[in-house]
Design an enzyme around this catalytic site. Structure first.
Site, short mmCIF file in Angstrom:
data_model
loop_
_atom_site.label_atom_id
_atom_site.label_comp_id
_atom_site.label_asym_id
_atom_site.label_seq_id
_atom_site.Cartn_x
_atom_site.Cartn_y
_atom_site.Cartn_z
N HIS A 45 -28.00 60.68 30.71
CA HIS A 45 -27.89 60.68 29.23
C HIS A 45 -26.44 60.92 28.84
O HIS A 45 -26.12 61.99 28.33
CB HIS A 45 -28.79 61.75 28.62
CG HIS A 45 -29.06 61.56 27.17
ND1 HIS A 45 -28.28 62.11 26.17
CD2 HIS A 45 -30.03 60.86 26.54
CE1 HIS A 45 -28.79 61.79 24.98
NE2 HIS A 45 -29.84 61.03 25.19
N ILE A 51 -23.93 63.07 26.76
CA ILE A 51 -24.16 63.64 25.43
C ILE A 51 -25.43 64.48 25.51
O ILE A 51 -26.45 64.02 26.04
CB ILE A 51 -24.32 62.54 24.37
CG1 ILE A 51 -23.03 61.72 24.26
CG2 ILE A 51 -24.71 63.13 23.03
CD1 ILE A 51 -23.16 60.49 23.38
N GLY A 54 -30.56 65.22 21.44
CA GLY A 54 -30.91 65.91 20.21
C GLY A 54 -32.08 66.86 20.36
O GLY A 54 -32.10 67.94 19.77
N VAL A 55 -33.06 66.48 21.16
CA VAL A 55 -34.23 67.34 21.36
C VAL A 55 -33.82 68.67 22.01
O VAL A 55 -34.39 69.72 21.72
CB VAL A 55 -35.34 66.61 22.15
CG1 VAL A 55 -34.92 66.34 23.57
CG2 VAL A 55 -36.64 67.37 22.09
N GLU A 59 -34.21 72.47 20.57
CA GLU A 59 -34.77 73.56 21.38
C GLU A 59 -33.86 74.78 21.35
O GLU A 59 -34.34 75.92 21.25
CB GLU A 59 -34.99 73.09 22.81
CG GLU A 59 -35.49 74.17 23.77
CD GLU A 59 -36.87 74.71 23.42
OE1 GLU A 59 -37.17 75.84 23.87
OE2 GLU A 59 -37.65 74.04 22.72
#
Length: 138
Positions: A45, A51, A54-55, A59
């Protein structure tokens, strides 16, 4: 509080404990996490341009916020997301970045808690969100 203190409150362990330190300042949880670059979620990723997903940033917000509920985070309970609203991703987070979170509880009806938070790096907003979670038994 450091990682060992955080472990006394949160059930997260190993590579899913995503806070290096956190403290409460006047009802706001302020947390930090240094993105080292070897985290599992950076594998693939994206190759050559890592990067933080977003998840994962969401969290980190939730873990930071749970510190505000230390008195409710007893043995045998687990905090779980129940909703994410108005999530905005503004800037990418990369290896070497020091993430800072700021979260607050807006309202509560135990076991449900409604909060908002922001992730910044060097004062730049990366993520903002409203979210809710429940503290559940085993």
């Amino acid at each position: 509080m450091n990682r060992e203190d955080i472990k006394k409150i949160l059930p997260h362990r190993d590579n899913m404990l995503l806070l290096d330190d956190v403290e409460e300042k006047e009802g706001i949880a302020v947390g930090h996490y240094l993105v080292k670059g070897d985290e599992f979620f950076l594998n693939g990723h994206f190759p050559g341009n890592p990067i933080v997903p977003g998840v994962i940033l969401c969290e980190i917000l939730a873990q930071s916020c749970c510190i505000l509920l230390a008195d409710k985070m007893t043995d045998g309970v687990t905090p779980v997301y129940t909703g994410l609203n108005n999530v905005k991703f503004r800037n990418p987070v990369r290896p070497g970045d020091l993430i800072e979170t700021r979260c607050s509880i807006k309202r509560a009806k135990h076991p449900f808690y409604f909060a908002d938070g922001v992730v910044t790096v060097n004062g730049k907003v990366c993520v903002s969100a409203e979210f809710s979670f429940a503290i559940t038994g085993v």
